[in-house]
Design an enzyme around this catalytic site. Structure first.
Site, PDB file in Angstrom:
ATOM      1  N   GLU A  87     -99.828 -76.504 -21.102  1.00 39.29           N
ATOM      2  CA  GLU A  87     -98.809 -75.705 -21.792  1.00 39.29           C
ATOM      3  C   GLU A  87     -97.389 -76.111 -21.400  1.00 39.29           C
ATOM      4  OE1 GLU A  87    -102.304 -73.753 -23.049  1.00 39.29           O
ATOM      5  OE2 GLU A  87    -101.729 -74.433 -21.042  1.00 39.29           O
ATOM      6  N   PHE A 112    -101.239 -67.974 -21.500  1.00 41.46           N
ATOM      7  CA  PHE A 112    -100.800 -69.269 -20.996  1.00 41.46           C
ATOM      8  C   PHE A 112     -99.312 -69.492 -21.257  1.00 41.46           C
ATOM      9  CE2 PHE A 112    -105.376 -70.564 -22.110  1.00 41.46           C
ATOM     10  CZ  PHE A 112    -105.842 -70.014 -20.923  1.00 41.46           C
TER      11      PHE A 112
END
Length: 343
Positions: A87, A112
């Site tokens: 991410e 995330f």
């Protein structure tokens, strides 16, 4: 006595009927058995918009199928970027693309984005006021896979981030209309994403999404529910269910958490005499409820009573969604109970 491996644990039983549920109930659609749905509204809306906007690109962190971005991939394969389970790389790349004149839509799970990549979003995107649009699945309690996947605090995290616009849509129509609005909006946007077979109900209420605007979906003289996301759906269901008790419920849908439409909220609460319940699919800490309470206190507006229908300030259990929604107060029945208690 030791449980057989073929026996369902208690948390995979329906809270009302006791019916045994499969593990798919942990990620089941939020729609009821007879409710209308639309498939992948985000993916289809983005793919359609990209036909007119060649600068739009789609990025994901190994979650194209699970954020409905695979629809965009199929329509525009040369503008789709699979960044892997990273991410921080996802949002760093999105920031770089925005600097080069592209309009990136980046998708992952809300946990995330909020927990793992917050500093990258803050420093690379929000501080620079870049046109990066973030769409994140599994917001709040929309999965039964426990705290590792339940983004129950994402609104609190992103509300404190300067320059960040926050959207919490209710249904498929909300999402379809939010996508072009996000693209037209200057600066970063975070949207909580409902994926898969998404309920459709706002088309019955002459509704039109606008960033920063709350909408009264139905009037009522006894109770005012101020809600966002899936809890607007629950609020409408509860309002209909309580008609048999002659409890008149008004529902104010707040699809934009930041900037908050304080003017409409203050006007509705200021009508007086109504109990106010703020319903949200988020911890009671730092979300819509506290934002509304702060606005009321700041402007000296006092309702008959004020309650929050929200998730507790704790890490939640894993299990089937019907069980968890009933346990933590997000079901229609539990919300109806709060309304009766307020009355």
């Amino acid at each position: 006595m030791k449980r057989s491996k073929y026996e369902r644990p208690a948390w995979l039983s329906h809270p009302r009927s006791g019916e045994r549920l499969t593990t798919s109930a942990m990620i089941a659609s939020l729609a009821g058995p007879d409710q209308r749905t639309k498939p992948a509204p985000f993916g289809h809306a983005l793919a359609k918009l990209a036909e007119e906007r060649p600068e739009i690109v789609g990025l994901t962190a190994d979650l194209g199928k699970y954020t409905d971005l695979h629809i965009f991939q199929k329509a525009h394969p040369d503008r789709y970027y699979q960044m892997g389970m990273a991410e921080q790389l996802l949002f760093g790349a999105a920031a770089g693309m925005a600097r080069e004149g592209f309009l990136p839509f980046a998708t992952t799970y809300a946990v995330f984005a909020a927990r793992r990549a917050y500093d990258f979003i803050a420093m690379a995107i929000a501080e620079e006021m870049l046109d990066v649009k973030i769409a994140c699945a599994l917001p709040g309690l929309t999965t039964g896979y426990g705290p590792s996947h339940q983004a129950t605090e994402d609104l609190a995290i992103f509300r404190g981030l300067p320059n960040m616009t926050i959207i919490d849509p209710c249904d498929a129509l909300d999402i379809e209309q939010a996508v072009p609005a996000m693209a037209a909006h200057k600066g970063p946007v975070y949207m909580r994403l409902l994926r898969g077979q998404v309920p459709l109900l706002l088309d019955e209420y002459d509704y039109r999404f606008e960033i920063g605007k709350a909408k009264v979906l139905r009037g009522g003289s006894d109770v005012l529910i101020i809600s966002s996301g899936i809890m607007t759906m629950r609020a409408l269901e509860a309002a209909k269910a309580l008609e048999v008790d002659r409890i008149d419920v008004s529902v104010l849908h707040v699809p934009t958490i930041k900037p908050l439409d304080e003017a409409t909220i203050l006007a509705e609460v200021g009508k007086g005499g109504r109990h106010v319940i703020v319903a949200e699919n988020h911890t009671r800490i730092g979300g819509l409820g506290e934002a509304v309470a702060t606005a009321l206190l700041r402007h000296g507006v006092t309702p008959a009573s004020f309650r929050q229908a929200a998730l507790p300030d704790e890490f939640l259990d894993a299990g089937a969604l019907p069980t968890l929604h009933d346990r933590y107060g997000l079901s229609t029945e539990r919300l109806s109970g709060q309304i009766r208690a307020a009355i």
